[in-house]
Design a protein around this motif. Structure first.
Motif, PDB file in Angstrom:
ATOM      1  N   VAL A   3       1.539   4.752   4.273  1.00  0.00           N
ATOM      2  CA  VAL A   3       1.099   6.053   4.566  1.00  0.00           C
ATOM      3  C   VAL A   3       0.622   5.601   3.345  1.00  0.00           C
ATOM      4  CG1 VAL A   3       0.435   8.365   4.943  1.00  0.00           C
ATOM      5  CG2 VAL A   3       1.907   6.970   6.354  1.00  0.00           C
ATOM      6  N   LEU A   4       0.394   5.830   2.280  1.00  0.00           N
ATOM      7  CA  LEU A   4       0.604   6.449   0.645  1.00  0.00           C
ATOM      8  C   LEU A   4      -0.617   4.054   0.167  1.00  0.00           C
ATOM      9  CD1 LEU A   4       2.913   8.260  -1.207  1.00  0.00           C
ATOM     10  CD2 LEU A   4       0.792   8.878  -0.522  1.00  0.00           C
ATOM     11  N   ALA A   5       0.045   3.506   1.024  1.00  0.00           N
ATOM     12  CA  ALA A   5      -0.393   2.417   0.383  1.00  0.00           C
ATOM     13  C   ALA A   5      -1.671   1.738   1.874  1.00  0.00           C
ATOM     14  CB  ALA A   5       0.860   1.411   0.815  1.00  0.00           C
ATOM     15  N   ILE A   7      -5.706   0.854   0.374  1.00  0.00           N
ATOM     16  CA  ILE A   7      -6.193  -0.585   1.090  1.00  0.00           C
ATOM     17  C   ILE A   7      -7.252  -0.356   1.750  1.00  0.00           C
ATOM     18  CG2 ILE A   7      -6.476  -1.714   3.159  1.00  0.00           C
ATOM     19  CD1 ILE A   7      -2.937  -2.074   2.310  1.00  0.00           C
ATOM     20  N   ARG A   8      -7.345   1.235   2.075  1.00  0.00           N
ATOM     21  CA  ARG A   8      -8.872   2.023   2.901  1.00  0.00           C
ATOM     22  C   ARG A   8      -9.966   1.889   2.050  1.00  0.00           C
ATOM     23  NH1 ARG A   8      -5.338   4.850   6.925  1.00  0.00           N
ATOM     24  NH2 ARG A   8      -4.966   6.514   5.375  1.00  0.00           N
ATOM     25  N   ASP A   9      -9.430   2.496   0.678  1.00  0.00           N
ATOM     26  CA  ASP A   9     -10.034   2.919  -0.100  1.00  0.00           C
ATOM     27  C   ASP A   9     -10.773   1.674  -0.840  1.00  0.00           C
ATOM     28  OD1 ASP A   9      -9.485   5.334  -0.046  1.00  0.00           O
ATOM     29  OD2 ASP A   9      -7.830   5.637  -1.634  1.00  0.00           O
ATOM     30  N   GLY A  10      -9.770   0.207  -1.016  1.00  0.00           N
ATOM     31  CA  GLY A  10      -9.958  -0.581  -1.455  1.00  0.00           C
ATOM     32  C   GLY A  10     -11.732  -1.280  -0.894  1.00  0.00           C
ATOM     33  N   LEU A  11     -11.007  -1.342   0.607  1.00  0.00           N
ATOM     34  CA  LEU A  11     -11.935  -1.731   1.671  1.00  0.00           C
ATOM     35  C   LEU A  11     -13.406  -0.924   1.141  1.00  0.00           C
ATOM     36  CD1 LEU A  11     -10.122  -1.426   4.739  1.00  0.00           C
ATOM     37  CD2 LEU A  11     -11.293  -3.211   3.130  1.00  0.00           C
ATOM     38  N   TRP A  64       8.001   9.832  -7.314  1.00  0.00           N
ATOM     39  CA  TRP A  64       9.041   8.485  -6.805  1.00  0.00           C
ATOM     40  C   TRP A  64       8.171   6.808  -5.729  1.00  0.00           C
ATOM     41  CZ3 TRP A  64      10.534   5.195  -2.978  1.00  0.00           C
ATOM     42  CH2 TRP A  64      11.120   5.833  -1.968  1.00  0.00           C
ATOM     43  N   GLN A  65       7.338   7.839  -4.965  1.00  0.00           N
ATOM     44  CA  GLN A  65       6.600   7.741  -3.528  1.00  0.00           C
ATOM     45  C   GLN A  65       5.510   7.625  -3.920  1.00  0.00           C
ATOM     46  OE1 GLN A  65       7.753  10.945  -0.676  1.00  0.00           O
ATOM     47  NE2 GLN A  65       9.042   9.478   0.639  1.00  0.00           N
ATOM     48  N   LYS A  85       1.369   3.783  -3.502  1.00  0.00           N
ATOM     49  CA  LYS A  85       0.211   3.201  -4.394  1.00  0.00           C
ATOM     50  C   LYS A  85       0.222   1.613  -4.603  1.00  0.00           C
ATOM     51  CE  LYS A  85      -1.933   7.264  -6.489  1.00  0.00           C
ATOM     52  NZ  LYS A  85      -3.841   6.782  -6.118  1.00  0.00           N
ATOM     53  N   PHE A  86       1.512   1.354  -5.878  1.00  0.00           N
ATOM     54  CA  PHE A  86       1.463  -0.095  -5.326  1.00  0.00           C
ATOM     55  C   PHE A  86       1.943  -0.781  -4.725  1.00  0.00           C
ATOM     56  CE2 PHE A  86       4.747  -3.654  -6.681  1.00  0.00           C
ATOM     57  CZ  PHE A  86       4.456  -3.888  -8.759  1.00  0.00           C
ATOM     58  N   LEU A  87       2.693  -0.617  -3.870  1.00  0.00           N
ATOM     59  CA  LEU A  87       2.595  -1.460  -2.360  1.00  0.00           C
ATOM     60  C   LEU A  87       0.942  -1.434  -2.016  1.00  0.00           C
ATOM     61  CD1 LEU A  87       4.484  -2.838   0.062  1.00  0.00           C
ATOM     62  CD2 LEU A  87       4.286  -0.642   0.833  1.00  0.00           C
TER      63      LEU A  87
END
Length: 275
Positions: A6-8, A12-16, A98-99, A104-106
């Protein structure tokens, strides 16, 4: 794992939305295509395949571009959330600290994966389909793309470390640029400067190899230029890495450590940080 994805997906959506993915694909793809078109001439007395020449060129270029893209993606991943006040809101949801980091890293690694494989991979598909390019040496090219992703993951992890240690976004941006200069430019200048001034030859081959291994960018460059025979012959370093004891597994291990250690420090600091 569901929360991580969900966080990843949010990243990705922010990057798009911010056009990060599109910009990175266009940049990497256009450069890879240009270098592929210029890579048909033989190097020296060695007749290498077009892809072998492209791997040499792209490996040198990726040392500059991939870390910079990774740092720009990650330098404000945490400090930006703190400045905007969204980190406290995020942690009110059933998500652990940690999640947040690993999600975010993923997400950022996924963005880099899309950019590298669409950009670099798309360039080769265009060359093959429309320009009649050869696929000789594709193993070296795919390996270069995979190792570029690992190099990017290194600098995403370093960007997170910067982001969790500083208090302001502007400071994080300046520190990220400083890290890029140190690992990409300054470290090698110092290393080769010391070698040139070593009149008494105190720096032996083993010590020099060890000093090069310390840098993730040097490990990446040596890995891609020495792993495949066609590339190493064309680059003129055939046998040098093996003689220095730099196996592919060792070089990958060094790069992997540069991912794991900064991430672990980031997790530790983030767990202790007050909101």
């Amino acid at each position: 794992m569901k929360m991580l994805w969900v966080l990843a997906l949010k990243e990705i959506r922010d990057g798009l939305r911010n056009r990060w993915i599109a910009a990175a694909i266009i940049l990497l793809g256009s450069l890879a295509l240009a270098l592929s078109l210029l890579g048909s001439a033989p190097t020296g007395s060695v007749k290498a395949s077009d892809l072998d020449i492209t791997v040499i060129s792209l490996s040198s270029l990726s040392v500059y571009l991939i870390p910079l893209i990774a740092l720009m993606l990650s330098f404000d991943a945490l400090v930006g959330e703190f400045e905007r006040g969204t980190m406290m809101l995020l942690l009110t949801y059933p998500v652990s600290r940690w999640q947040v980091i690993m999600g975010k890293f993923l997400g950022h690694v996924s963005i880099l994966f899309i950019a590298i494989f669409a950009g670099y991979g798309g360039a080769i598909l265009i060359m093959t389909i429309f320009a009649g390019g050869s696929l000789d040496g594709w193993e070296a090219y795919v390996t270069m793309m995979m190792s570029s992703l690992i190099l990017g993951a290194v600098f995403i992890a370093l960007g997170y470390l910067v982001s969790v240690l500083v208090k302001e976004r502007a400071t994080a941006a300046g520190t990220a640029i400083g890290l890029w200069l140190v690992f990409v430019v300054i470290y090698d200048l110092i290393l080769f400067g010391a070698l040139l001034m070593d009149d008494e030859q105190l720096i032996g081959q083993q010590l020099f190899s060890t000093l090069m291994l310390i840098s993730p960018t040097d490990s990446y460059r040596i890995f891609n230029l020495s792993l495949f025979e066609g590339v190493s012959d064309a680059a003129g370093i055939a046998g040098i890495a093996s003689e220095a004891g730099m196996s592919g597994a060792l070089l990958l291990g060094v790069m992997s450590l540069w991912v794991v250690v900064p991430l672990m420090i980031t997790l530790f600091v983030f767990q202790k940080r007050e909101l």
